[in-house]
Design an enzyme around this catalytic site. Structure first.
Site, PDB file in Angstrom:
ATOM      1  N   SER A 254       8.541 -30.335   9.470  1.00  0.00           N
ATOM      2  CA  SER A 254       9.470 -29.991   8.569  1.00  0.00           C
ATOM      3  C   SER A 254       9.073 -30.012   7.180  1.00  0.00           C
ATOM      4  O   SER A 254       8.053 -30.337   6.994  1.00  0.00           O
ATOM      5  CB  SER A 254      10.760 -31.056   8.594  1.00  0.00           C
ATOM      6  OG  SER A 254      10.399 -32.048   8.002  1.00  0.00           O
ATOM      7  N   LYS A 255      10.146 -29.611   6.098  1.00  0.00           N
ATOM      8  CA  LYS A 255       9.643 -29.272   4.879  1.00  0.00           C
ATOM      9  C   LYS A 255       9.135 -30.580   4.229  1.00  0.00           C
ATOM     10  O   LYS A 255       8.326 -30.944   3.201  1.00  0.00           O
ATOM     11  CB  LYS A 255      10.765 -28.849   3.828  1.00  0.00           C
ATOM     12  CG  LYS A 255      11.251 -27.465   4.223  1.00  0.00           C
ATOM     13  CD  LYS A 255      11.774 -26.948   3.145  1.00  0.00           C
ATOM     14  CE  LYS A 255      12.408 -25.673   3.139  1.00  0.00           C
ATOM     15  NZ  LYS A 255      13.349 -25.418   4.054  1.00  0.00           N
ATOM     16  N   ARG A 256       9.573 -31.785   4.684  1.00  0.00           N
ATOM     17  CA  ARG A 256       9.031 -33.125   4.617  1.00  0.00           C
ATOM     18  C   ARG A 256       7.585 -33.420   4.552  1.00  0.00           C
ATOM     19  O   ARG A 256       6.920 -34.301   3.664  1.00  0.00           O
ATOM     20  CB  ARG A 256       9.882 -34.428   5.221  1.00  0.00           C
ATOM     21  CG  ARG A 256      11.259 -34.531   4.803  1.00  0.00           C
ATOM     22  CD  ARG A 256      11.649 -35.841   5.658  1.00  0.00           C
ATOM     23  NE  ARG A 256      11.712 -35.471   6.989  1.00  0.00           N
ATOM     24  CZ  ARG A 256      10.838 -36.146   7.928  1.00  0.00           C
ATOM     25  NH1 ARG A 256      10.123 -36.997   7.689  1.00  0.00           N
ATOM     26  NH2 ARG A 256      11.028 -35.657   9.258  1.00  0.00           N
TER      27      ARG A 256
END
Ligand code: GLU
Length: 502
Positions: A254-256
């Protein structure tokens, strides 16, 4: 049997690594089998689907260089390939299922459904989904209520007391008790729009899809799809649910973890070849000891048997390595062309947004070999080459001093360097190196020591791209000017030291 597979995105967001991986594997599988790869837009969710995301899809795959054989933009024998243009088809097939007693009209209002949900939650019954209240309404009564204009949905009649079995090409035999499948899911909504399940199954069947390769998150929907195929009297395609893509921490990518949308990778200066090559390895092993593959080579080697069951881990460092490799494989002109936009944006040619004049352009291309081996990203190019296009400020005197040397000696070294400049710019790099080496030997100084002050004077940096190439591209006079200014700074600093009696 003709092999046909498809990428069936819902245009509700930017194209990301997971989607690209699914599309790529479908593309490679179709190519490896001499089959067809199809693009179908699953835009049944009218509130979340947006034209910008459709455009992003086209832009992304054009940039990556992955074409489809049939699709909304290129057409094909099963057009339209956009689900929102096929609503009549879904209504017809939903009607057929009802007529065959495999589906039924449901007249429960959204309020009622919400109420059952709340009641069950309060009672902690563990039951979820619809309570099948309308399942036993007789077909005659159902049809009559529909005729009279009563709001309704169409629900699939999941056969009870049975188990649904299918084989996944990667995960093997899978079975689900029908009791564990979401009870009688909606196929057609009250506004006449299909749900994902109905549209997906009808289209895969009508479009002759032989293989469904999709992300593992769709696995829980597959038993339902298999029931739906059988309810229609169709045989299901072969399924292959692809391994998940995780971040290094074992959580879903994910963007994390970093960039996930292709747009972001593109902006950061990744090359499409690198991204494709790396993504093709996410969950698939080709051969030992080979990392770099063209799309054609991947298509030759791809096989479902080579997929891994274990989740794939997305390694940004590895992708960076790939990018560096593909950068080095580019010709100088081609790489300069690719990097030009970054250079213009960074203001390399005298201000942000300003393009190069003919001489600057030539210097930019000539400078590419100096940095090609040293970068992983296109955006690194302008910052590495800035000194070739504008005179850098003269660094502080201390910057010029080689290790274990001092200011007075550095001034001598730079004067020697200045003398060399008279000849260096006219020599090729090997000739330049020979000349500098000979001088260092003659003077009894280390080559590195001779070069350091000259490097700082010419490039403004202690660590820079190769000095002789830089001097060659800059030409003699600009180098002399910079060196003279540097000498001035050093001599001034020397005078201060003297006056302080150091
Ligand atoms: N429209 C679904 C998606 O967005 C397609 C899933 C499938 O491939 O069946 O991923």
């Amino acid at each position: 049997m003709e092999i046909r597979d498809r990428y069936a995105p819902s245009p509700t967001g930017l194209q990301h690594i997971g989607g690209v991986r699914t599309a790529l594997f479908n593309y490679l599988f179709a190519r490896s089998q001499g089959g067809k790869f199809i693009l179908r837009l699953e835009d049944t969710d009218r509130t979340r689907s947006e034209a910008v995301f459709v455009q992003n899809l086209y832009d992304t795959f054009a940039w990556l260089g992955i074409p489809w054989d049939e699709g909304p933009d290129v057409g094909g024998p099963y057009a339209p390939y956009v689900q929102s243009e096929r609503f009549e088809i879904y209504r017809k097939y939903a009607g057929e299922l009802v007529a065959a007693g495999r589906a039924y009209y449901c007249f429960c209002s959204p309020e009622r459904l919400e109420k059952i949900r709340e009641e069950r939650e309060a009672a902690r019954s563990g039951e979820t989904g619809y309570d099948r209240r309308c399942r036993d309404i007789s077909p005659e009564e159902g049809a009559e209520r529909v005729r009279s204009g009563e709001a309704h949905t169409v629900r699939l009649k999941i056969p009870l007391g049975e188990t649904t079995r299918f084989r996944d090409r990667l995960l093997g035999n899978i079975e689900w008790k029908n009791e564990d499948i979401n009870p009688d899911p909606v196929l057609l909504k009250s506004d006449g729009f299909p749900t994902y399940h109905l549209a997906n199954v009808v289209d895969d069947h009508l479009m002759g899809i032989s293989h469904v390769l999709r992300a593992q998150e769709w696995l829980p929907s597959t038993p339902l799809h298999v029931i739906l195929y059988r309810s229609f009297g169709w045989s299901p395609p072969e399924f292959c649910h692809l391994p998940m893509v995780m971040g290094q921490d074992g959580k879903k990518l994910s963007k994390r973890h970093g960039a996930t949308s292709v747009d972001e990778f593109r902006r950061q200066g990744y090359l499409p070849e690198a991204l494709l090559n790396y993504v093709a390895l996410l969950g698939c092993s080709y051969e030992e000891g080979k990392d770099l593959y063209t799309l054609g080579e991947l298509a030759e080697r791809f096989a479902l048997e080579k997929l891994n069951k274990a989740p794939a881990v997305f390694d940004y460092k590895k992708l960076e390595w790939y990018n560096g490799q593909y950068i080095r494989m580019k010709g100088d002109e081609a790489l300069a062309e690719l990097a030009l936009a970054y250079a213009i944006e960074a203001g390399l040619f005298g201000g942000a947004g300003k393009g190069p004049g003919p001489e600057e352009k030539a210097a930019f291309v000539a400078a590419i070999p100096l940095i090609k081996e040293r970068i992983s990203f296109l955006h690194e190019i302008p910052e590495k080459l800035d000194y070739l296009f504008s005179e850098p400020p003269v660094p502080a005197a201390a910057e010029f001093i080689p290790k274990k040397s001092d200011l007075a000696h550095t001034i001598i070294l730079l004067r020697l360097g200045r003398d060399l400049l008279e000849n260096l710019a006219a020599l090729d790099d090997l000739g330049a190196e020979a000349l500098v080496k000979a001088t260092a030997e003659k003077e009894g100084i280390k080559l590195g020591d001779l070069l350091m002050p000259l490097r700082v004077a010419v490039t403004g940096k202690r660590v820079s791209p190769p000095l002789f190439g830089s001097i060659r591209i800059l030409g003699k006079n600009p180098c002399l000017t910079r060196t003279d200014k540097a000498l001035e700074v050093l001599e001034k600093a020397g005078a201060v030291q003297d006056s302080e009696g150091l």
